[in-house]
Structure formats: C-alpha cells, structure tokens
Design a protein around this motif. Structure first.
Motif, mmCIF file in Angstrom:
data_model
loop_
_atom_site.group_PDB
_atom_site.id
_atom_site.type_symbol
_atom_site.label_atom_id
_atom_site.label_comp_id
_atom_site.label_asym_id
_atom_site.label_seq_id
_atom_site.Cartn_x
_atom_site.Cartn_y
_atom_site.Cartn_z
ATOM 1 N N LEU A 321 0.970 -1.470 0.190
ATOM 2 C CA LEU A 321 -0.169 -0.005 0.177
ATOM 3 C C LEU A 321 0.732 1.452 -0.145
ATOM 4 O O LEU A 321 0.706 2.187 -0.179
ATOM 5 C CB LEU A 321 -0.990 0.123 1.358
ATOM 6 N N VAL A 322 2.230 1.448 0.363
ATOM 7 C CA VAL A 322 2.876 2.675 0.587
ATOM 8 C C VAL A 322 4.593 1.786 -0.052
ATOM 9 O O VAL A 322 4.813 0.799 0.015
ATOM 10 C CB VAL A 322 3.186 2.595 1.957
ATOM 11 N N ILE A 323 5.158 3.275 -0.980
ATOM 12 C CA ILE A 323 6.642 2.869 -1.120
ATOM 13 C C ILE A 323 7.383 3.589 -0.996
ATOM 14 O O ILE A 323 7.240 4.213 0.374
ATOM 15 C CB ILE A 323 6.724 3.578 -2.659
ATOM 16 N N THR A 324 7.931 2.387 0.005
ATOM 17 C CA THR A 324 9.231 2.827 1.117
ATOM 18 C C THR A 324 10.147 3.579 0.099
ATOM 19 O O THR A 324 10.948 3.186 -1.003
ATOM 20 C CB THR A 324 9.951 2.025 2.343
ATOM 21 N N ASP A 325 11.480 4.555 0.721
ATOM 22 C CA ASP A 325 12.253 4.873 0.023
ATOM 23 C C ASP A 325 13.780 3.956 -0.021
ATOM 24 O O ASP A 325 13.500 2.961 0.874
ATOM 25 C CB ASP A 325 12.612 6.187 0.490
ATOM 26 N N GLU A 326 14.328 4.138 -1.242
ATOM 27 C CA GLU A 326 15.215 3.000 -1.324
ATOM 28 C C GLU A 326 16.586 3.944 -1.626
ATOM 29 O O GLU A 326 16.264 4.966 -2.259
ATOM 30 C CB GLU A 326 15.086 2.376 -2.787
ATOM 31 N N ALA A 327 17.826 3.588 -1.703
ATOM 32 C CA ALA A 327 19.587 3.726 -1.732
ATOM 33 C C ALA A 327 19.985 3.188 -2.840
ATOM 34 O O ALA A 327 19.741 1.584 -2.987
ATOM 35 C CB ALA A 327 20.475 3.832 -0.748
ATOM 36 N N HIS A 328 20.489 4.117 -3.583
ATOM 37 C CA HIS A 328 21.511 3.624 -4.690
ATOM 38 C C HIS A 328 22.473 2.264 -4.412
ATOM 39 O O HIS A 328 23.198 2.964 -3.072
ATOM 40 C CB HIS A 328 22.190 4.760 -5.076
ATOM 41 N N PRO A 329 22.913 1.278 -4.932
ATOM 42 C CA PRO A 329 23.226 0.529 -4.673
ATOM 43 C C PRO A 329 24.881 0.972 -4.384
ATOM 44 O O PRO A 329 25.388 0.572 -3.034
ATOM 45 C CB PRO A 329 23.786 -0.249 -5.669
ATOM 46 N N THR A 341 5.450 6.787 -0.155
ATOM 47 C CA THR A 341 4.723 6.804 -0.988
ATOM 48 C C THR A 341 3.631 6.845 -0.687
ATOM 49 O O THR A 341 3.616 5.171 -1.272
ATOM 50 C CB THR A 341 4.672 7.691 -2.362
ATOM 51 N N LEU A 342 2.262 7.050 -0.799
ATOM 52 C CA LEU A 342 0.792 5.643 -1.057
ATOM 53 C C LEU A 342 0.894 5.405 -2.967
ATOM 54 O O LEU A 342 0.758 6.129 -3.025
ATOM 55 C CB LEU A 342 -0.039 7.326 -0.093
ATOM 56 N N ASN A 343 0.890 4.540 -2.251
ATOM 57 C CA ASN A 343 -0.764 3.738 -3.767
ATOM 58 C C ASN A 343 -1.629 4.187 -4.043
ATOM 59 O O ASN A 343 -2.091 4.784 -2.621
ATOM 60 C CB ASN A 343 0.059 1.918 -4.158
ATOM 61 N N GLU A 344 -1.959 3.310 -5.592
ATOM 62 C CA GLU A 344 -3.456 4.451 -4.896
ATOM 63 C C GLU A 344 -4.443 3.895 -4.563
ATOM 64 O O GLU A 344 -5.435 4.423 -3.790
ATOM 65 C CB GLU A 344 -3.640 4.425 -6.293
ATOM 66 N N ASP A 345 -4.214 2.088 -4.322
ATOM 67 C CA ASP A 345 -4.835 1.627 -3.394
ATOM 68 C C ASP A 345 -5.721 2.080 -1.502
ATOM 69 O O ASP A 345 -5.828 1.348 -1.118
ATOM 70 C CB ASP A 345 -5.077 0.514 -3.615
ATOM 71 N N PHE A 346 -4.544 2.747 -1.528
ATOM 72 C CA PHE A 346 -3.948 3.567 0.008
ATOM 73 C C PHE A 346 -5.555 3.783 0.452
ATOM 74 O O PHE A 346 -5.998 4.742 -0.056
ATOM 75 C CB PHE A 346 -3.102 4.205 0.181
ATOM 76 N N PRO A 347 -6.022 2.900 1.412
ATOM 77 C CA PRO A 347 -7.494 3.673 1.677
ATOM 78 C C PRO A 347 -8.113 5.070 1.979
ATOM 79 O O PRO A 347 -9.057 5.579 2.101
ATOM 80 C CB PRO A 347 -7.851 2.543 3.070
#
Ligand SMILES: Cc1ncc(COP(=O)(O)O)c(C=O)c1O
Length: 393
Positions: A321-329, A341-347
C-alpha cells in the motif's frame, strides 16, 4: 559553578517523553550537557566572533569529510548562496555564471537550493525525480543540457545520495560546475567518498533538525584552491585580505600593494575584490557545533538504524500500500527522514492521513516545497522544464 551550569543544562535537555501524551515531532535536536557547556566556555572567552572554536570546527570537519577546506556560514541557505555566488566571480573568466545561464536542478526539494539560481538571474532547468529515491533522474540529465547550461545544483534528498558518478560524468563531459547541496546528508557516502566533497562545492546545514546542530549554521566544502579563495572572500564581505578576525597584516604587505584603481599602498584590510556578504558565525555557535561533531558518526548510524526500523515496520503493516524509499547500491545514506509514497489503493488520501497522524500526536512532513513551480512565490519564475515532472507532482 561548572557543576551548577552542567546541572541546569542537563535538566533543560533531558525531558522525558510520555507516550500518548507528548507530541512526537518529525525532527529535533539531540543535545548533550557538554554541547551547552562548550557554548558557555565560548561566551566566557569574551571573543564572541569566529575564533578558536571556529578554527577547530572548520579544521576538524574538513578532516572528517576529506575536504581541503570547510568554511562555516550562518545557515545552510547561506551556504547554498555562498557556493553559488562563488561561481559568479569574474576570476573564473568564461566559466563564471552569468545572468541567463542555465543551471540544472529538481523542483521537489527545499526552496533555498533553487533560490540562488534565481537570485543571480540564472535560469533553473528542472528535471524529474525518481521514486523511490526522490533524487534527480540522472537518465535524463544529459538531455537537459543546452548550450546555455553552466552548472548542476542538486540536493542529496533527505540524506539519500544521488548518483554522483553519473552527475560528475555529465558535468565533466559538458564542462559544468557541480554544487552538492549536502544540507540533509552529513556523513553520507557515495562510492566510498563523503557526499558534499565530490562536486566543486558542497554545502551543509546545522539547523536543529539536521545531523549536528549549532542552532543556526552551515558550511561550504571546497577542494579547488581558486574557489576556496573566492568563497573565503565572499563570506567575509568580499575583502581581499585573509587575516583572521581580530588579526592584522598577515600578508606582511598591508600598505604596499596596488589594487584595482585605488591609490598605491591602499590599506589591504579594506580592499574588496568580490561583491561579498557577511555570512560568518559566532564562536558560540562553533563551540556547540564542535561538541556535537564528536557524535557525527554515531548520529548518522542511529539515523540509519531508525530508518530501517520504521521502514520495516511500515512494510510489515502496510505491504504494497506504500512505497518505501530506497538508496542507490553505491550509496550509504545518512538519513534525514523516512519517505513514504501512498499507492493509489491506499484507503486514505495523503491529506486525510496527515490529519489522522496529527490527531494522534505524530508529526510528519511533506517533501519540503513539493513541486516548487506550484508555490505562490514561484509562479512567475523564469525556468525551463526538461522532459516531464510526473514524479515530482
Ligand atoms: C536540502 C536543503 N538545503 C538547504 C536547507 C537550508 O538550511 P538552513 O535551514 O540551515 O538554512 C535545507 C533545510 O532544511 C535543506 O533541507
């Protein structure tokens, strides 16, 4: 006396939090008794303006980051302004930034990363960011370069390093300056190097929410001797003289030089070779910062630990439901925040979620200015957009 002052300092900084009662701020400073006692020591020196504590702060930070020179300034915003102003010096000849020149940046960040570009009448060229890194999309960086492009000015968003290898490659290929706004990323690394020390100039902020604090404060990191000399002058009123505050005749030729169209022998202390500012800090700020610096690495480590903890918690509870942040390798972040970031289907929509958290006394922040093009003070700014700003929006 010292014991009494220490006890007062301790009492003021060690306020226990009551779960469910106290508001949990999105950010805050972590002070120790020693930080405040150093500040008091600086007051008792009676020197007040930049002195022994400032010299030690600049020298130590330069050593810790691996930068030839660190110049303290009174905020991260001033650091960005000073870094940019340095590149406008006529001493840089053809490469000096001039009105109308383009500077590539992103629109989703802190306003004072973009402001110097506008304040010097250059034109920001906005490229989109990627999700979940929230940094410039380096794949479109080269497409954004035009015959007017002279520089790239980007922040390591929320302590997450952008791809410095890719940015430096494009900069080298097109002979562009690079300013790394490292205000949110003190202690971060990319490909084994501390961020803020790879580009031509890097900047830091020591505002309380940042990795180490001195109340208000910032710094500019520089390796190139010519840029160092220009930046030192611009920080200190534009003066040509390089005497430390309170000292005279370091050059041993104070009354024996010819400068501009001034009469021969004009006092070097009052010769101005740049149109400068006064961005200097007090020794009290430097003393507090110096004490905080002892914990720079452990603060960054703690931030990494907290980031991992919160990210895992949210992932486990909310899954896709959410996208969490990620670092470059190749990056070791020094997190300034934890981005979701909230996905579209987040309530709930974002607005409702922020209110929900606020009602439960949990502080949150948006990604600074959002899309700066939509901010009231920026509706009329001259700019160019390279590609779309879909993710920025
Ligand atoms: C990326 C970035 N640049 C610059 C600044 C400005 O720093 P200061 O508040 O010290 O002026 C901030 C402030 O948070 C920031 O996040």
């Amino acid at each position: 006396m010292a014991i009494t002052l220490g006890a007062i300092a301790k009492k003021n900084i060690e306020r226990p939090m009551e779960p469910g009662v106290d508001y949990i701020p999105a950010s805050g400073k972590v002070l120790f008794e020693q930080d405040l006692l150093y500040g008091i020591e600086a007051v008792l020196d009676g020197w007040l303006t930049g002195g022994r504590f400032n010299t030690e702060f600049e020298t130590k930070l330069a050593g810790m980051l691996g930068s030839k020179r660190v110049l303290t300034v009174n905020s991260g915003s001033s650091a960005n302004l000073l870094a940019f102003a340095t590149l406008t010096s006529s001493k840089l000849g053809e490469r000096a930034l001039k009105p109308g020149d383009e500077v590539i940046t992103v629109a989703s960040g802190f306003p004072t990363t973009v402001n110097p570009i506008l304040q010097f009448h250059c034109v920001p060229v906005f490229i989109d960011v990627t999700v979940p890194g929230y940094n410039a999309n380096v794949a479109i960086l080269e497409e954004a370069v035009s015959s007017k492009t002279k520089a790239i000015m980007l922040a390591h968003t929320l302590g997450n390093p952008f791809n410095l290898d890719a940015v430096m490659d494009v900069a080298k290929k097109h002979n562009l300056w690079v300013i790394e706004d490292n205000c949110d990323a003190l202690g971060a690394e990319f490909n084994g190097k501390k961020t803020g020390t790879v580009g031509d100039l890097g900047t830091s902020s020591f505002y309380p929410a940042h990795h180490i604090t001195m109340g208000e404060g910032g710094a500019v990191m520089i390796n190139n001797p010519k840029l160092i000399r220009i930046a030192e002058s611009m920080r200190d009123w534009g003066r040509d003289c390089w005497c430390k505050t309170g000292h005279d005749n370091t050059c041993k030729n104070r009354f024996g030089g010819q400068y501009g169209n001034l009469p021969f022998g004009y006092d070097h202390k009052y010769v101005y070779s740049e149109k400068g500012f006064n961005f200097k800090i007090t020794d009290i700020q430097a003393a507090i910062g110096l004490s905080q610096m002892e914990r720079m690495e452990s603060f960054a480590e703690k931030r990494r630990h907290n980031h991992e903890y919160l990210t895992n918690l949210v992932k486990n509870e909310l899954g896709d439901l959410v996208i969490t942040d990620e670092a470059h390798p190749k990056a070791i972040p020094s997190w300034f925040g934890c981005t979701f970031t909230l996905n579209e289907d987040f309530p709930k929509n974002r607005h409702a979620l922020l209110q929900y958290l606020e009602e439960r006394k949990i502080g949150s922040r948006l990604l600074f200015a959002g899309n700066i093009l939509k901010q009231p003070g920026y509706l009329d700014m001259p700019h160019r957009i390279a590609g779309s700003l879909e993710n920025t929006d």
